[in-house]
Scaffold this active site. Sequence first.
Site, PDB file in Angstrom:
ATOM      1  CD  GLU A   1      -8.613   0.841   7.577  1.00 30.48           C
ATOM      2  OE1 GLU A   1      -8.674  -0.082   8.411  1.00 30.48           O
ATOM      3  OE2 GLU A   1      -7.995   1.903   7.797  1.00 30.48           O
TER       4      GLU A   1
ATOM      5  CG  ASN B   1      -9.110  -1.552  11.711  1.00 29.48           C
ATOM      6  OD1 ASN B   1      -8.117  -2.164  11.312  1.00 29.48           O
ATOM      7  ND2 ASN B   1      -9.579  -0.476  11.105  1.00 29.48           N
TER       8      ASN B   1
ATOM      9  CG  ASP C   1      -0.278  -0.448   2.499  1.00 31.14           C
ATOM     10  OD1 ASP C   1       0.958  -0.339   2.593  1.00 31.14           O
ATOM     11  OD2 ASP C   1      -0.981  -0.889   3.425  1.00 31.14           O
TER      12      ASP C   1
HETATM   13  C1  GLP Z   1      -0.249  -0.050   8.654  1.00 32.95           C
HETATM   14  C2  GLP Z   1      -0.004  -0.703   7.279  1.00 32.95           C
HETATM   15  C3  GLP Z   1      -0.176  -2.185   7.393  1.00 32.95           C
HETATM   16  C4  GLP Z   1       0.359  -2.620   8.734  1.00 32.95           C
HETATM   17  C5  GLP Z   1      -0.576  -2.153   9.810  1.00 32.95           C
HETATM   18  C6  GLP Z   1      -0.040  -2.329  11.222  1.00 32.95           C
HETATM   19  O1  GLP Z   1      -0.834   1.165   8.610  1.00 32.95           O
HETATM   20  N1  GLP Z   1      -0.742  -0.204   6.179  1.00 32.95           N
HETATM   21  O2  GLP Z   1       0.472  -2.811   6.299  1.00 32.95           O
HETATM   22  O3  GLP Z   1       0.465  -4.007   8.796  1.00 32.95           O
HETATM   23  O4  GLP Z   1      -0.999  -0.840   9.559  1.00 32.95           O
HETATM   24  O5  GLP Z   1       0.912  -1.346  11.495  1.00 32.95           O
HETATM   25  P1  GLP Z   1       2.008  -1.488  12.638  1.00 32.95           P
HETATM   26  O6  GLP Z   1       2.932  -2.555  12.213  1.00 32.95           O
HETATM   27  O7  GLP Z   1       2.678  -0.144  12.686  1.00 32.95           O
HETATM   28  O8  GLP Z   1       1.277  -1.821  13.889  1.00 32.95           O
END
Ligand code: GLP
Length: 252
Positions: free
Chosen positions: A153, A146, A77
């Site tokens: 999402e 979530n 992403d």
């Molecule tokens: C982010 C990314 C995801 C990631 C998730 C968890 O915003 N878009 O690919 O796995 O949210 O993030 P984190 O590893 O910082 O907890």
Amino acid sequence: MFMKERMKPKVNVLTFPSEAELNAAAAGLIVGLIQTKPDAVLGLATGGTPIGIYEELVAAYRKKLVSFRRVVTFNLDEYVGLAPGHPQSYRSYMRRHLFDHIDADPARIHIPDSTAARPEEECARYDALLAAAGRIDLQLLGIGHNGHIGFNEPDRSLPFGTHVVRLAEQTRAANARFFASPEEVPTHAITMGVGPILHARTVLLIAKGADKADILYRALTGEITTECPASLLQLHPRLIVMADQEAGRRFR
Ligand code: GLP
């Protein structure tokens, strides 16, 4: 009740005593794959979770245990609306944590271009690249609070392919720690759909920290629903879950 329980395979969660051991194990899996398949297609994630794994991959490269020259990568992403080169863009993140330190071929690195004038065309372009590359060999994933995977999402339905998504406020709040102020967190992103993620030959889901314990448990043992996108991973035949003590505590 008994039949229901029996029919549902139990997801095996590997719980590591320390984050360092988890990072080493996850990186070892990726290095092992590339050693046996030098042109492997990797699906890569961002966020806080994979940073230590990328550090281990860089260390393996420096020790000459692995070359990324022929590896093909697809990032999950990218934020919409950040200037090119913004330090919190996922393109910058990937350079900072991985690509600037290894011998990856820039022509084989793919990240959605969220600066494209027509985002829908960019989504189609990304899907075409994914299709041309064939199946992702290993998809690295974190999990959002979530249950989001990539930036898919929770929703009543989810698209198969790459799409523009409005970020949940919970997601924006969680990611505000990387920005100077919460208002700076983009409202939209381009994300790979759940289709290519679920088509990956292997999915490696990583969870770290006490704040991920409940969602990890719900995603892997609760009902399968697009309202918790990570729950779709229960359907994947080769799902490997690695958690630290805190995130994996409900499985012990
Ligand atoms: C982010 C990314 C995801 C990631 C998730 C968890 O915003 N878009 O690919 O796995 O949210 O993030 P984190 O590893 O910082 O907890």
